[in-house]
Design an enzyme around this catalytic site. Structure first.
Site, PDB file in Angstrom:
ATOM      1  N   CYS A  74       3.493   8.478   1.612  1.00  0.00           N
ATOM      2  CA  CYS A  74       3.998   7.514   2.575  1.00  0.00           C
ATOM      3  C   CYS A  74       4.176   6.193   1.814  1.00  0.00           C
ATOM      4  CB  CYS A  74       2.972   7.370   3.703  1.00  0.00           C
ATOM      5  SG  CYS A  74       3.397   6.138   4.937  1.00  0.00           S
ATOM      6  N   CYS A  99      -1.636   5.464  10.316  1.00  0.00           N
ATOM      7  CA  CYS A  99      -0.372   4.876  10.773  1.00  0.00           C
ATOM      8  C   CYS A  99      -0.590   3.493  11.355  1.00  0.00           C
ATOM      9  CB  CYS A  99       0.264   5.744  11.849  1.00  0.00           C
ATOM     10  SG  CYS A  99       0.696   7.359  11.276  1.00  0.00           S
ATOM     11  N   CYS A 129       6.347  -7.235   7.231  1.00  0.00           N
ATOM     12  CA  CYS A 129       7.425  -6.723   8.072  1.00  0.00           C
ATOM     13  C   CYS A 129       7.783  -7.796   9.089  1.00  0.00           C
ATOM     14  CB  CYS A 129       6.971  -5.463   8.810  1.00  0.00           C
ATOM     15  SG  CYS A 129       8.268  -4.668   9.791  1.00  0.00           S
ATOM     16  N   CYS A 162       0.976  -3.053  15.476  1.00  0.00           N
ATOM     17  CA  CYS A 162       1.045  -2.604  14.079  1.00  0.00           C
ATOM     18  C   CYS A 162       0.452  -3.672  13.168  1.00  0.00           C
ATOM     19  CB  CYS A 162       2.503  -2.344  13.705  1.00  0.00           C
ATOM     20  SG  CYS A 162       2.748  -1.992  11.955  1.00  0.00           S
ATOM     21  N   GLU A 198       0.822  -1.202   0.000  1.00  0.00           N
ATOM     22  CA  GLU A 198       0.000   0.000   0.000  1.00  0.00           C
ATOM     23  C   GLU A 198       0.864   1.264   0.000  1.00  0.00           C
ATOM     24  OE1 GLU A 198      -4.101  -1.509   1.975  1.00  0.00           O
ATOM     25  OE2 GLU A 198      -2.579  -0.940   3.429  1.00  0.00           O
ATOM     26  N   CYS A 241       6.059  -5.757  15.757  1.00  0.00           N
ATOM     27  CA  CYS A 241       5.491  -4.865  16.775  1.00  0.00           C
ATOM     28  C   CYS A 241       4.007  -5.233  16.898  1.00  0.00           C
ATOM     29  CB  CYS A 241       5.651  -3.399  16.371  1.00  0.00           C
ATOM     30  SG  CYS A 241       7.386  -2.935  16.114  1.00  0.00           S
TER      31      CYS A 241
END
Ligand code: SAH
Length: 345
Positions: A100, A327, A107, A114, A87, A111
């Site tokens: 962004c 975010c 990933c 997230c 994205e 975390c």
């Protein structure tokens, strides 16, 4: 090659073998300076335009595009050539236009809070796939000029260092984006920060801190077990000294977890010696994490406490929350999003 932007000048010269030598320069300038697709390069003969469009197909295939905030935020879900999905988010502000970009599909940093971290790692993006996200944003932003690039989409940029740096060199040297307007955001990979400090191009560095004591940070940002706060602080100090740029610290406020008065004190002790600016953002909800963002009054109180402790802090406005573009919400591989993609909600 995945993207037209993965070609070097030399690759283009090979591709344009048999054409006059200035063609490679023309195509390079079309891609980077005018940010055109080959089929739009009207200075080329029509047959060449057609063959180049075929030889340099787009790497990003739009699966869905959604807008929010009265058209000021756009999120794309792209399918890459191998079916991988990532994205990109474009945001217009009164004084700037920012894209962004994702640097990895998924990933590995895990975390908890997230959405990308919850989905695990798929693969690194190529330099061209990163640059093409910016090129697409440049085109979509018109007539406004895209001014800023933040490496805050899916992935950990410093875990894909070489490719991300190659993209930065292209954006700066060939597309004319100033290094001051490029921001790398990291969970705190100390070797990457040290490499960055040795580069000659001074980009902005943002560190996703979220906790300033090792016990809590070990839990929220697991890579902290490998690179604990003292080492991270030392690497950040070296970056600031070497680059002359101000450091940013990202702090997602999680209700009852890292928004208490003691948390602000710990953060201030970390941030003040570094002269860092703190960006506060209430945690955005994600499917895999039960805790919620701090309510507005706690966010303000936290900011005021940082002010009193002489730390510069800004509350960041959330963009794109209703299209899951905020975010930490980018999670293109979540099946439910693929089904819903493009149909709005
Ligand atoms: N891996 C890099 C860049 C991608 S994340 C990094 O961690 O910095 C971009 C920012 O969004 C980081 O500051 C990250 O901590 C933050 N973030 C992740 N999940 C979030 C959530 N649910 N709410 C608010 N911010 C979040």
């Amino acid at each position: 090659m995945p993207s037209a932007y993965d070609h070097t000048r030399q690759d283009l010269a090979v591709l344009l073998d048999g054409e006059p030598p200035f063609r490679a320069r023309q195509v390079w300038a079309g891609l980077h300076e005018r940010v055109q697709r080959p089929e739009e390069m009207t200075e080329l003969p029509a047959a060449l335009r057609r063959s180049l469009a075929h030889a340099l197909p787009p790497a990003l295939h739009e699966v869905s595009r959604r807008t929010a905030d009265a058209g000021r935020t756009t999120k794309w879900l792209w399918a890459l050539a191998d079916g991988t999905r990532v994205e990109t988010v474009l945001m217009h502000y009164p004084d700037r236009t920012t894209v962004c970009v994702s640097t990895q599909a998924g990933c590995a940093m895990a975390c908890q809070f997230c959405a990308t971290g919850q989905s695990g790692f798929e693969r690194h993006l190529t330099p061209g796939e990163i640059v093409e996200q910016v090129a697409t944003a440049v085109r979509a932003a018109r007539p406004r000029r895209l001014s800023n690039v933040v490496f805050m989409g899916m992935g950990e940029p410093l875990a894909n260092y070489d490719r991300v740096w190659a993209a930065i060199v292209r954006l700066n040297g060939d597309m004319g984006l100033s290094a001051r307007h490029l921001t790398l955001s990291t969970v705190g990979l100390v070797p990457g920060i040290r490499r960055l400090a040795a580069e000659t191009l001074p980009v902005n560095l943002a560190v996703s801190l979220h906790a300033a004591n090792d016990t809590l940070r070990d839990e929220l940002v697991p890579i902290n077990r490998r690179y604990p706060l003292a080492e991270l602080a030392a690497a950040c100090a070296d970056y600031v000294a070497a680059s002359g740029r101000r450091l940013s610290i990202e702090w997602a406020l999680i209700d009852g977890v890292n928004d208490r008065s003691g948390d602000a004190e710990e953060l201030a002790s970390f941030a003040r010696p570094l002269g860092a600016h703190v960006n506060l953002i209430p945690l955005n909800p994600t499917p895999g994490y039960a805790v919620i963002g701090s309510p507005p009054e706690k966010v303000r109180r936290f900011r005021d406490q940082l002010d009193a402790l002489h730390v510069n802090a800004t509350i960041r406005a959330t963009r794109g929350a209703e299209i899951d573009a905020a975010c930490g919400q980018l999670a293109a591989s979540t099946p439910v999003r693929l089904v819903r993609g493009g149909h709005g909600r």
